[in-house]
Design a protein around this motif. Structure first.
Motif, PDB file in Angstrom:
ATOM      1  N   MET A 183       1.625  -1.279  -9.255  1.00  0.00           N
ATOM      2  CA  MET A 183       1.787  -2.649  -9.722  1.00  0.00           C
ATOM      3  C   MET A 183       2.990  -2.729 -10.651  1.00  0.00           C
ATOM      4  N   PHE A 184       3.933  -3.601 -10.309  1.00  0.00           N
ATOM      5  CA  PHE A 184       5.109  -3.814 -11.148  1.00  0.00           C
ATOM      6  C   PHE A 184       4.822  -4.871 -12.215  1.00  0.00           C
ATOM      7  N   ASN A 185       4.165  -5.944 -11.803  1.00  0.00           N
ATOM      8  CA  ASN A 185       3.695  -6.970 -12.730  1.00  0.00           C
ATOM      9  C   ASN A 185       2.429  -7.585 -12.142  1.00  0.00           C
ATOM     10  N   ALA A 186       2.053  -8.734 -12.645  1.00  0.00           N
ATOM     11  CA  ALA A 186       0.787  -9.335 -12.212  1.00  0.00           C
ATOM     12  C   ALA A 186       0.809  -9.800 -10.772  1.00  0.00           C
ATOM     13  N   THR A 187       2.002  -9.986 -10.201  1.00  0.00           N
ATOM     14  CA  THR A 187       2.088 -10.544  -8.844  1.00  0.00           C
ATOM     15  C   THR A 187       2.768  -9.627  -7.834  1.00  0.00           C
ATOM     16  N   HIS A 188       3.505  -8.620  -8.254  1.00  0.00           N
ATOM     17  CA  HIS A 188       4.277  -7.788  -7.323  1.00  0.00           C
ATOM     18  C   HIS A 188       3.957  -6.308  -7.515  1.00  0.00           C
ATOM     19  N   SER A 189       4.043  -5.570  -6.402  1.00  0.00           N
ATOM     20  CA  SER A 189       3.915  -4.118  -6.411  1.00  0.00           C
ATOM     21  C   SER A 189       5.191  -3.518  -5.831  1.00  0.00           C
ATOM     22  N   THR A 190       5.609  -2.378  -6.360  1.00  0.00           N
ATOM     23  CA  THR A 190       6.817  -1.705  -5.873  1.00  0.00           C
ATOM     24  C   THR A 190       6.552  -0.230  -5.682  1.00  0.00           C
ATOM     25  N   CYS A 191       7.418   0.406  -4.914  1.00  0.00           N
ATOM     26  CA  CYS A 191       7.298   1.850  -4.679  1.00  0.00           C
ATOM     27  C   CYS A 191       7.774   2.612  -5.915  1.00  0.00           C
ATOM     28  N   GLU A 192       7.012   3.587  -6.300  1.00  0.00           N
ATOM     29  CA  GLU A 192       7.423   4.461  -7.400  1.00  0.00           C
ATOM     30  C   GLU A 192       8.489   5.425  -6.884  1.00  0.00           C
ATOM     31  N   ILE A 193       9.502   5.651  -7.695  1.00  0.00           N
ATOM     32  CA  ILE A 193      10.548   6.590  -7.302  1.00  0.00           C
ATOM     33  C   ILE A 193      10.647   7.704  -8.325  1.00  0.00           C
ATOM     34  N   TYR A 194      11.119   8.837  -7.829  1.00  0.00           N
ATOM     35  CA  TYR A 194      11.350   9.996  -8.676  1.00  0.00           C
ATOM     36  C   TYR A 194      12.852  10.193  -8.781  1.00  0.00           C
ATOM     37  N   GLY A 195      13.374  10.154 -10.016  1.00  0.00           N
ATOM     38  CA  GLY A 195      14.812  10.289 -10.187  1.00  0.00           C
ATOM     39  C   GLY A 195      15.156  10.672 -11.606  1.00  0.00           C
ATOM     40  N   TRP A 196      16.472  10.800 -11.862  1.00  0.00           N
ATOM     41  CA  TRP A 196      16.935  11.186 -13.190  1.00  0.00           C
ATOM     42  C   TRP A 196      16.934   9.962 -14.113  1.00  0.00           C
ATOM     43  N   GLU A 205       0.846  -1.191   0.000  1.00  0.00           N
ATOM     44  CA  GLU A 205       0.000   0.000   0.000  1.00  0.00           C
ATOM     45  C   GLU A 205       0.879   1.237   0.000  1.00  0.00           C
ATOM     46  N   ASP A 206       0.259   2.408  -0.206  1.00  0.00           N
ATOM     47  CA  ASP A 206       1.035   3.646  -0.291  1.00  0.00           C
ATOM     48  C   ASP A 206       1.789   3.962   0.997  1.00  0.00           C
ATOM     49  N   ALA A 207       1.270   3.509   2.139  1.00  0.00           N
ATOM     50  CA  ALA A 207       1.931   3.783   3.420  1.00  0.00           C
ATOM     51  C   ALA A 207       3.302   3.131   3.497  1.00  0.00           C
ATOM     52  N   ASP A 208       3.566   2.107   2.680  1.00  0.00           N
ATOM     53  CA  ASP A 208       4.875   1.452   2.678  1.00  0.00           C
ATOM     54  C   ASP A 208       5.922   2.268   1.924  1.00  0.00           C
ATOM     55  N   CYS A 209       5.510   3.364   1.290  1.00  0.00           N
ATOM     56  CA  CYS A 209       6.414   4.170   0.473  1.00  0.00           C
ATOM     57  C   CYS A 209       6.409   5.622   0.950  1.00  0.00           C
ATOM     58  N   PRO A 210       7.035   5.924   2.091  1.00  0.00           N
ATOM     59  CA  PRO A 210       7.015   7.299   2.608  1.00  0.00           C
ATOM     60  C   PRO A 210       7.615   8.289   1.610  1.00  0.00           C
ATOM     61  N   VAL A 211       6.952   9.416   1.463  1.00  0.00           N
ATOM     62  CA  VAL A 211       7.371  10.424   0.480  1.00  0.00           C
ATOM     63  C   VAL A 211       8.743  10.992   0.846  1.00  0.00           C
ATOM     64  N   GLY A 257      16.903   7.163  -6.783  1.00  0.00           N
ATOM     65  CA  GLY A 257      16.004   8.294  -6.589  1.00  0.00           C
ATOM     66  C   GLY A 257      15.363   8.275  -5.223  1.00  0.00           C
ATOM     67  N   ILE A 258      14.249   8.987  -5.080  1.00  0.00           N
ATOM     68  CA  ILE A 258      13.506   9.057  -3.820  1.00  0.00           C
ATOM     69  C   ILE A 258      12.071   8.595  -4.066  1.00  0.00           C
ATOM     70  N   ARG A 259      11.414   8.114  -3.032  1.00  0.00           N
ATOM     71  CA  ARG A 259      10.055   7.587  -3.148  1.00  0.00           C
ATOM     72  C   ARG A 259       9.052   8.733  -3.338  1.00  0.00           C
ATOM     73  N   THR A 260       8.058   8.467  -4.190  1.00  0.00           N
ATOM     74  CA  THR A 260       7.017   9.481  -4.442  1.00  0.00           C
ATOM     75  C   THR A 260       5.824   9.320  -3.510  1.00  0.00           C
ATOM     76  N   GLY A 261       5.744   8.209  -2.788  1.00  0.00           N
ATOM     77  CA  GLY A 261       4.617   7.962  -1.904  1.00  0.00           C
ATOM     78  C   GLY A 261       3.551   7.058  -2.497  1.00  0.00           C
ATOM     79  N   LYS A 262       3.791   6.548  -3.719  1.00  0.00           N
ATOM     80  CA  LYS A 262       2.801   5.699  -4.378  1.00  0.00           C
ATOM     81  C   LYS A 262       3.316   4.264  -4.478  1.00  0.00           C
ATOM     82  N   CYS A 263       2.405   3.313  -4.263  1.00  0.00           N
ATOM     83  CA  CYS A 263       2.695   1.901  -4.436  1.00  0.00           C
ATOM     84  C   CYS A 263       2.007   1.454  -5.722  1.00  0.00           C
TER      85      CYS A 263
END
Length: 252
Positions: free
Chosen positions: A27-40, A4-10, A19-25
């Protein structure tokens, strides 16, 4: 990974990411979710170069100017030789045999003096320590007070990163990241000087004489009163005076 988004503190950095976490969780694929990061984007390319990047730098020269000041004697010395030839520093290059006091050093010579082949450091860079040692006897003429140079290998890899920022055609912030490899020179200077003076010499001599006198007295006390064979030492050190025949002992 996240659920969930709470697992990815902004704003929290990604230890093994770029990079750094954007605060959003997301879907990476059909079975896993990952934290979105903001970076170059794209991320840094960590592949090693296949050919030396500094191959042409082996003939570069470095001019090192060093001045030491011995405050006790009010004497200053510089490693640049006093010469009447204005082109001397343009033509001389340091050599431990033919030009041991020339302050112009070829990069390749410094690397080889440190025990490394220049081609090895030209690939990924490195760090060389340049040691300048002054040992001066100020009772001799000033030109005899000259430094001695030595070179030591500190590290076989040296690089750093620098970045420049700009705005793209759509006012999007862009970054150009450069990873620079090079040969880093660390200068280390050690200096000491001495000069004859009658006052400290006399003080040292008097202290030595007094020390030897005290040492003799201490040895006598130990041998006469503390040693197991003190009686034998008494007999050897002192001799009883016997009066001449016909004279009373008191007169003698």
């Amino acid at each position: 990974m996240c659920t969930e988004d709470a697992d990815c503190p902004v704003g929290s950095p990604v230890v093994h990411g770029n990079g750094i976490r954007t605060g959003k969780c997301l879907m990476f694929n059909a079975t896993h979710s990952t934290c979105e990061i903001y970076g170059w984007c794209p991320v840094e390319n960590d592949t090693l170069p296949r050919k030396p990047l500094l191959a042409e730098a082996e003939n570069f020269t470095v001019f090192i100017k060093n001045t030491v000041h011995f405050t006790k004697f009010n004497v200053s010395k510089c490693n640049t030789l006093q010469t009447s030839d204005p082109s001397y520093f343009k033509s001389c290059t340091y050599d431990p045999v033919s030009h041991p006091f020339c302050p112009v050093f070829r990069v390749r010579d410094m690397v080889e003096a440190a025990g490394k082949n220049f081609g090895d450091l030209a690939l990924l860079g490195g760090s060389i320590r340049v040691v300048i040692e002054w040992n001066c006897d100020l009772d001799h003429p000033a030109p005899q007070c000259q430094p001695q140079y030595s070179f030591r290998l500190q590290d076989t890899m040296y690089n750093f990163r620098t970045a420049s920022y700009s705005r793209g055609s759509e006012q999007q912030l862009c970054r150009t990241l450069l990873k620079l490899s090079g040969i880093r020179l660390q200068l280390s200077v050690h200096a000491q000087a001495g000069k004859f003076s009658i006052v400290p010499t006399a003080v040292s001599l008097g202290t030595s004489v007094a020390f030897f006198g005290a040492a003799t007295m201490v040895c006598d006390l130990v041998l006469l009163y503390l040693d197991a064979k003190a009686d034998l030492y008494w007999k050897e050190k002192f001799e009883e005076a016997i009066p001449p025949k016909g004279e009373p002992k008191a007169t003698a």
